[in-house]
Structure formats: C-alpha cells, structure tokens
Write a protein that holds these residues in place. Structure first.
Motif, short mmCIF file in Angstrom:
data_model
loop_
_atom_site.label_atom_id
_atom_site.label_comp_id
_atom_site.label_asym_id
_atom_site.label_seq_id
_atom_site.Cartn_x
_atom_site.Cartn_y
_atom_site.Cartn_z
N TYR A 48 16.43 63.75 -22.29
CA TYR A 48 15.13 63.09 -22.22
C TYR A 48 14.96 62.36 -20.88
N LEU A 49 15.99 61.59 -20.51
CA LEU A 49 15.88 60.79 -19.28
C LEU A 49 15.82 61.68 -18.03
N GLN A 50 16.57 62.77 -18.03
CA GLN A 50 16.50 63.70 -16.89
C GLN A 50 15.11 64.33 -16.80
N ASP A 51 14.58 64.70 -17.98
CA ASP A 51 13.27 65.35 -18.01
C ASP A 51 12.17 64.42 -17.50
N ARG A 52 12.22 63.15 -17.92
CA ARG A 52 11.19 62.21 -17.48
C ARG A 52 11.28 61.98 -15.97
N LYS A 53 12.53 61.90 -15.47
CA LYS A 53 12.72 61.69 -14.03
C LYS A 53 12.11 62.86 -13.25
N LYS A 54 12.37 64.06 -13.75
CA LYS A 54 11.86 65.26 -13.10
C LYS A 54 10.32 65.25 -13.11
N LYS A 55 9.74 64.87 -14.25
CA LYS A 55 8.28 64.88 -14.35
C LYS A 55 7.64 63.82 -13.45
N ILE A 56 8.27 62.66 -13.37
CA ILE A 56 7.72 61.60 -12.52
C ILE A 56 7.80 61.99 -11.04
N ASN A 57 8.88 62.63 -10.67
CA ASN A 57 9.03 63.07 -9.27
C ASN A 57 8.28 64.36 -8.99
N ASN A 58 7.70 64.95 -10.04
CA ASN A 58 7.06 66.27 -9.93
C ASN A 58 7.96 67.23 -9.16
N SER A 59 9.24 67.20 -9.53
CA SER A 59 10.21 67.98 -8.76
C SER A 59 10.47 69.34 -9.40
N ASN A 60 9.43 70.13 -9.48
CA ASN A 60 9.59 71.45 -10.09
C ASN A 60 10.28 72.44 -9.17
N ASP A 61 10.04 72.27 -7.86
CA ASP A 61 10.59 73.26 -6.94
C ASP A 61 12.04 72.97 -6.57
N LYS A 62 12.32 71.69 -6.36
CA LYS A 62 13.69 71.31 -5.99
C LYS A 62 14.31 70.53 -7.15
N THR A 63 15.50 70.88 -7.49
CA THR A 63 16.12 70.27 -8.65
C THR A 63 16.78 68.95 -8.28
N GLU A 64 16.23 67.87 -8.82
CA GLU A 64 16.78 66.53 -8.56
C GLU A 64 18.21 66.42 -9.05
N ALA A 65 18.44 67.07 -10.23
CA ALA A 65 19.77 66.96 -10.83
C ALA A 65 20.86 67.51 -9.91
N MET A 66 20.46 68.36 -8.96
CA MET A 66 21.44 68.92 -8.04
C MET A 66 21.95 67.86 -7.07
N GLU A 67 21.15 66.81 -6.89
CA GLU A 67 21.52 65.80 -5.91
C GLU A 67 22.42 64.75 -6.55
N ASP A 68 23.53 65.16 -7.08
CA ASP A 68 24.44 64.23 -7.73
C ASP A 68 25.68 64.08 -6.87
N GLY A 69 25.80 62.92 -6.22
CA GLY A 69 26.91 62.68 -5.29
C GLY A 69 28.28 62.78 -5.94
N ASP A 70 28.32 62.67 -7.26
CA ASP A 70 29.61 62.70 -7.96
C ASP A 70 30.34 64.04 -7.73
N TRP A 71 29.57 65.10 -7.47
CA TRP A 71 30.21 66.39 -7.20
C TRP A 71 31.08 66.31 -5.96
N ASP A 72 30.60 65.52 -4.98
CA ASP A 72 31.33 65.46 -3.71
C ASP A 72 32.58 64.60 -3.78
N THR A 73 32.70 63.83 -4.87
CA THR A 73 33.88 62.96 -4.97
C THR A 73 35.04 63.64 -5.68
N LEU A 74 34.80 64.87 -6.17
CA LEU A 74 35.90 65.59 -6.80
C LEU A 74 36.95 65.91 -5.74
N GLU A 75 38.20 65.74 -6.10
CA GLU A 75 39.26 65.88 -5.10
C GLU A 75 39.50 67.30 -4.61
N ASN A 76 39.18 68.31 -5.47
CA ASN A 76 39.47 69.68 -5.03
C ASN A 76 38.26 70.34 -4.39
#
Lengths: 253, 197
Positions: free
Chosen positions: A225-253
């Motif tokens: 629900y919270l991801q969906d609302r964030k996406k709708k508020i940002n009107n981010s249909n073309d670019k996926t906001e969820a992709m911009e998660d810095g946590d991926w870059d902190t993985l050690e491998n």
C-alpha cells in the motif's frame, strides 16, 4: 468551500502532530498503532472471506462485457474527484482531458458504460484524490492506519478521504448530502461497494498467491500500500521509484 | 598464408565473442528466461513437474543469496557467521517454494521485453510487460538485473506496476524481527514453518 478549508487545516494540524513520529530511522513509514491496525486487519480479512471474496467470485462469472462496462462507469464517476485534484496539483492539461472524457462518456457513453472519448483521442489517465494532492503539496504520509471495511490508509490519506466527504466529492454531494429526484444516498454506497467488488475481482488470483506466499500478510499489505501511494503521488509510472533503493549498493558482494 | 589463417581464426573467435556477449545482455537474458518459463507454464506437465522445472529456473537465474541478504535490511549486520549460513539456506528453500508456488497458477503468461536501462556496472533495469488477456489486464514488470558478472547476469528484484517484490519481502521480514524484539530466530522459525507446510 469554507468547510473544506476548515477540514483541511484541522487535519493538517493533526498530521503535523503525528508527523514527527511517523518516520522511522530507516525512512520506512512508522506503524504507530500496529496492535490496533493488526486487529482491524484481521476483522477486514474476516469480512473479505465472508462477503467480498465470494461476491467477487460471483461477479467474475458475469460476461466480460458487463464487467468492463461496470468498471468503465465507476472509473467515469471517479473523474469527479480526479478533476478537482488535477487542478489543485496544477495539472491543468489532465484536468481538461478528464473533464472532456467525463462529459463525452457520461452522455454519448451512456453514464460511462462505454468509453468513446478514448477512441477520439482523450485517453484515460491516472486517478487522483485529495490524499495524493496533500502528498504533492509536501504533506508527509503520517502513521499507517487500517480502517474498518475500507482497509489500508495513512493519516494523510484519511484526511484526504474526509475532505472528499466534506464537499470535495461532487458525487457524494449530490447523493448523500443533497438528495435529488434522480440519485440518493444508497446510490453512493452502492457505487463504493461495487468499486470494492470490482477491484477485488480483478485481483482474486494475485491476492490468493500473496496470501499463500506471505509469512506476515499484514506487513506485506502495508508495504504494498505504502509503495503504491508513493508511486501515485510521484506519478512515477515511467521510472520505477522502488528501483532507487540504496540498500542494494550496500550489499557486500 | 599463415598470417591469413591466423587472421581468419581471429575473426571467427572475435565473432563468437561478440555473439556471446550480445546473447548475455540483460534484455536478452530476460527474454530467453521468460520464454522458457512461459513454455513450462503452458505445457501439459503436471503441477508438481512444473514446480520442479520452475525451481530450476529460479536457482539458475535469481541471485538468491543477494536477495536473501538484502531482505534482512538493517538486521543484516547483526547476524553471526553461523546464523548467516543458516539464514541463507532457509531463505533459499523459502524463496524457491514461494516463487514456484506463485507462478504455477499462470498458464498463459507471455512477457514482452520493451527496453533496458543500464544504471551502473552492477545493475541494468529491463522494462517489460505481461501481455493482458480477457481475464487479466496488461501488467508492467521491471527487472533489476545484477550484471557485475556480464557473462552470468542474475535477477535481484521484480517490480510489478511500481511495487518492488524484494522491498516488500524486506519490510515483511523486518516487521517479524522488530515484533520479536530484534530476535532473528523468530524469522527463522517463521521461514521453517512456511517451508514445512
């Protein structure tokens, strides 16, 4: 108008009171009322099993033309909330597009059952509501809430819904507040119930799969629900906001 | 003559190298993967056989270990080596069961790859859509492909209509741990229950 402004201001005050508690250290929305929310969620799930799911299964057995027509008519009705919010968000192009769509589809499209506006170039755009407008204005989402029957929400989205029933929704105004000879209160509640059934019917398999594969369904629904609302508020249909998660870059491998 | 022969051999090798690297682009990887999954789902195999085949695909194409670590979020650093080993094994079993169970119901899943966006040397996003049917609307699916080893791209996340499955999983796991006073064993117990059911 005065009532809308009063409601907005009051609720923004409430929002500001909870805003500081509303975000945890890692940026996720904070579930300030989790015990109560989980109890309400369990109640809603019971209601879903007893009423919404069986009714939605029955609705799915109707011919697809009837379901499409119903879905179109409900979408057409939602323009009554979308257009004022397009204007409040400064999106005048969408406001004009949705207004023309509403006029054409309500008349030529027979109360919105058909969508002739789409075939002449007025394409369907995303729905907007007062919760999204508050988000666009920079109001934080506040604590996560689960409302009885209505389901997942946040303080901000609940404020948005209250604005709708305080004069912001023309459909509510002509049905519930000012009974006319043509529509009455039951039409409003019927349309809302039908929207719920239509949504549930479209997501029967997806929800079953989610229920089967979740180990904490409440937390899964909250996250979605919270991801969906964030996406709708940002009107981010073309670019996926969820992709911009810095946590991926902190993985050690 | 020897120079000519070496030249021809070099050209042939170069051709194979180019061809090989082209076949490993993220879009191609997703394209061939989704075709393979679609063939399995639409085949006449029994449900159990389909699940076995889907699990094989999952093991080969998803960075299960990477996703496992990501889904722990802020609790990742609290695990000791033995817990980490136990968690990776539990997550692997959980993921494959959950992944194959979710997919097996779709018998007419066809995915069209639309484009790709290289974010950095580690990640490429592949944009695609699940073709709609009379029963189901078209669905936008974006894939986060981990391309650190270009010869062996791996999926790290699926974003369906803007909703990230990995993020949802992370928030679900974090909720379980947080509701048990940060005790990671509570998550292990829940994963075990899911695997055994």
């Amino acid at each position: 108008m005065k009532r809308i402004l009063t409601t907005l201001l009051t609720l923004m005050l409430i929002q500001s009171l909870v805003a500081q508690k509303a975000t945890s250290d890692d940026g996720d929305a904070k579930d300030c009322f989790e015990s109560l929310n989980r109890a309400t969620f369990a109640f809603n799930m019971g209601l879903d099993k007893a009423i919404f799911k069986p009714v939605s299964k029955g609705y799915r057995m109707l011919p697809s033309q009837i379901r499409t027509g119903t879905s179109n008519a409900l979408n057409n009705l939602s323009n009554l909330i979308t257009v004022p919010n397009n204007i409040l968000q400064g999106d005048f192009r969408s406001a004009a597009n949705n207004s023309v769509r509403f006029i054409i589809n309500t008349t030529i499209g027979i109360v919105g059952i058909f969508d002739p506006a789409n075939s002449i170039g007025f394409e369907k755009s995303d729905k907007e509501d007062f919760g999204q407008t508050l988000g666009v204005m920079g109001v934080g989402e506040g604590c996560y809430l689960v409302l009885p029957v209505l389901g997942p929400s946040t303080v901000r989205d609940t404020v948005g819904s209250l604005v709708s029933i305080s004069g912001g929704d023309a459909w509510y105004n002509i049905t519930v507040k000012n009974d006319t000879n043509y529509v009455n209160e039951s039409d409003y509640y019927f349309s809302k119930g039908l929207s719920g059934v239509d949504f549930r019917a479209k997501n029967l398999e997806a929800f079953d799969a989610m229920e089967k594969s979740s180990i904490d369904l409440y937390a899964t629904v909250r996250s979605l629900y919270l991801q969906d609302r964030k996406k709708k508020i940002n009107n981010s249909n073309d670019k996926t906001e969820a992709m911009e998660d810095g946590d991926w870059d902190t993985l050690e491998n | 003559m020897k120079i000519l022969k070496n030249f021809v051999v070099s050209i042939v090798i170069l051709f194979f190298l180019i061809n090989n690297s082209w076949s490993k682009t993220a879009s191609e990887f997703i394209n061939s993967l989704s075709s393979e999954a679609s063939n399995i789902l639409s085949s006449k195999l029994s449900e159990d056989e389909k699940i076995i085949r889907l699990k094989e695909i999952g093991e080969q194409s998803v960075d299960i270990e990477g996703v496992a670590l990501y889904t722990l979020g802020k609790y990742r650093k609290t695990l000791n080596d033995s817990q980490k080993k136990q968690y990776k094994e539990l997550f692997r079993n959980y993921f494959l069961k959950s992944f194959s169970g979710r997919l097996v119901g779709y018998t007419d899943a066809k995915i069209a790859v639309l484009s790709e966006e290289i974010k950095n040397e580690k990640y490429t996003i592949v944009y695609s859509k699940l073709i709609g049917t009379s029963e189901r609307p078209e669905v936008k699916i974006d894939w986060r492909v981990y391309t650190k080893d270009p010869e062996n791209p791996l999926i790290r996340d699926l974003v369906i209509e803007g909703l990230s499955l990995a993020r949802t999983q992370k928030e679900e796991f974090n909720s379980i741990i947080a509701n048990n006073d940060g005790n990671i064993e509570a998550l292990f117990e829940n994963l075990n229950k899911f695997i055994e059911n």
